[in-house]
Enzyme design. Structure first.
Site, short mmCIF file in Angstrom:
data_model
loop_
_atom_site.label_atom_id
_atom_site.label_comp_id
_atom_site.label_asym_id
_atom_site.label_seq_id
_atom_site.Cartn_x
_atom_site.Cartn_y
_atom_site.Cartn_z
N ARG A 1 3.82 9.63 5.44
CA ARG A 1 5.18 9.84 4.81
C ARG A 1 5.26 9.53 3.43
O ARG A 1 5.82 10.40 2.33
CB ARG A 1 6.17 9.22 5.56
CG ARG A 1 6.58 9.26 7.03
CD ARG A 1 7.38 8.38 7.51
NE ARG A 1 7.46 8.29 9.08
CZ ARG A 1 8.42 7.30 9.67
NH1 ARG A 1 9.17 6.77 9.02
NH2 ARG A 1 7.98 7.55 10.76
N LYS B 1 0.98 -1.26 -0.01
CA LYS B 1 0.05 -0.12 -0.19
C LYS B 1 0.93 1.29 0.00
O LYS B 1 0.57 2.30 -0.44
CB LYS B 1 -0.97 0.16 1.04
CG LYS B 1 -0.39 -0.08 2.38
CD LYS B 1 0.09 1.15 3.15
CE LYS B 1 0.95 0.98 4.51
NZ LYS B 1 1.38 2.18 5.05
N THR C 1 -3.50 5.59 4.18
CA THR C 1 -2.11 5.93 3.73
C THR C 1 -2.20 6.78 2.43
O THR C 1 -1.20 7.67 2.20
CB THR C 1 -1.04 4.71 3.50
OG1 THR C 1 -1.35 3.77 4.50
CG2 THR C 1 0.17 5.10 3.44
#
Length: 341
Positions: free
Chosen positions: A256, A192, A249
């Site tokens: 990040r 992912k 995410t």
């Protein structure tokens, strides 16, 4: 209550240490820098990674690995994939008793294409390793540290061990499910990050929600295609470590990988992005590993291919996304039917 060692004092390791401490466990947290350890022990803070958060007093930090693990029967491993073998080598020379390893890192090793549980089992002798458990799911450290509602999955080949780790972590803010599909849980959590880079890239280019929704959806198909080929249960990718982790995410500024992709989409070079981030971006190494693995296994992964070209072959971000949109026509349901075979 038991004593648990957490190896890795970054944002995620510290957040998991907080969950364990909230549950009444004595937590030993291993960090590499004396000043960080001193700040945790004297001020109950880890400002670089979790600014403004007050840590429970039953988290004791140390730079000495032997001191950290000497009384622990469970070790939570939260280190970047690229440092995993080095940490395990140090651990092998330090441990004097068998332990359960819970790993909460997400990645695939370039070159060997091994999952982290495979690396652990390769590096630690059976005399020191009772079991390996994977902890994964949609869980930003920033939100976990604020005790906001979070759900994750733990997976092990031994369901009894997974349930023990479930009991170790679960509380009113941190809900833990079990899943026996170790391969699917690990690959979902690792792959992912590739799609999150793509989502950030799309946002950085100024494309809208339609483009990002397409990337997430087709990215999930890509993850499931490789995952099931490698032996995972396709149903895992519809759960927390599949679509759940993918959504969080790909859509959050806490991510990040999304932030790194966003900078790439705005024209920054990879080296500049990584320097600007100041923290490990697992999706970069995972893109390399997944691309090479997909070629070896002859599994089609067009999004991974395009991102590999952006990261390592200096292809322009806009050109890469345009190439994705101009791929030859196909049927969406072909992916679904292929998973059933």
């Amino acid at each position: 209550m038991g004593r648990v060692a957490v190896l890795g004092a970054g944002s995620w390791g510290t957040a998991l240490a907080m969950v364990l401490a909230d549950n009444g466990h004595t937590v030993s947290l291993w960090g590499r820098r004396e000043e960080q350890v001193q700040e945790i022990n004297e001020e109950n803070r880890n400002e670089k990674y979790l600014p403004g958060v007050i840590l429970p007093k039953n988290i004791i930090a140390t730079v000495k690995l032997d001191e950290c693990v000497k009384e622990a029967d469970t070790i939570v491993l939260v280190t970047p994939t690229k440092a995993m073998r080095d940490v395990l080598e140090k651990l092998k020379g330090t441990l004097a008793h068998p332990v359960t390893i819970v790993h909460a890192s997400k990645g695939i090793e370039p070159g060997t294409y091994k999952r982290i549980s495979e690396i652990i089992e390769e590096e630690l002798p059976t005399s020191l390793l009772e079991a390996v458990v994977v902890l994964s799911g949609p869980s930003h450290a920033e939100e976990v540290s604020l005790r906001q509602p979070t759900t994750v999955t733990v997976s092990s080949e031994k369901i009894e061990t997974a349930e023990k780790v479930q009991d170790l972590f679960i509380n009113q803010n941190f809900r833990v499910y079990t899943n026996p599909d170790v391969i699917g849980v690990e690959l979902g959590g690792a792959l992912k990050n590739i799609i999150a880079l793509g989502a950030g890239l799309s946002d950085g280019l100024g494309y809208g929600d339609n483009a990002k929704a397409a990337l997430i959806t087709r990215g999930l198909a890509e993850i499931a295609r490789l995952g099931t080929h490698m032996g995972a249960n396709p149903l895992t990718f519809s759960g927390l470590t599949g679509i759940g982790d993918l959504i969080v995410t790909c859509t959050s500024v806490h991510s990040r990988n999304w932030r790194a992709g966003n900078m790439l989409g705005k024209g920054m070079a990879l080296e500049e992005v990584l320097e600007n981030m100041g923290m490990v971006v697992e999706g970069v190494r995972t893109t390399q590993a997944a691309y090479e693995l997909s070629k070896r296994e002859k599994v089609e992964m067009p999004i991974t291919q395009v991102l590999y070209d952006v990261l390592f072959n200096h292809k322009g971000a806009k050109q890469a996304v345009d190439e994705l949109m101009q791929r030859s026509r196909t049927h969406e349901v072909e992916d679904v039917s292929s998973l059933k075979s």
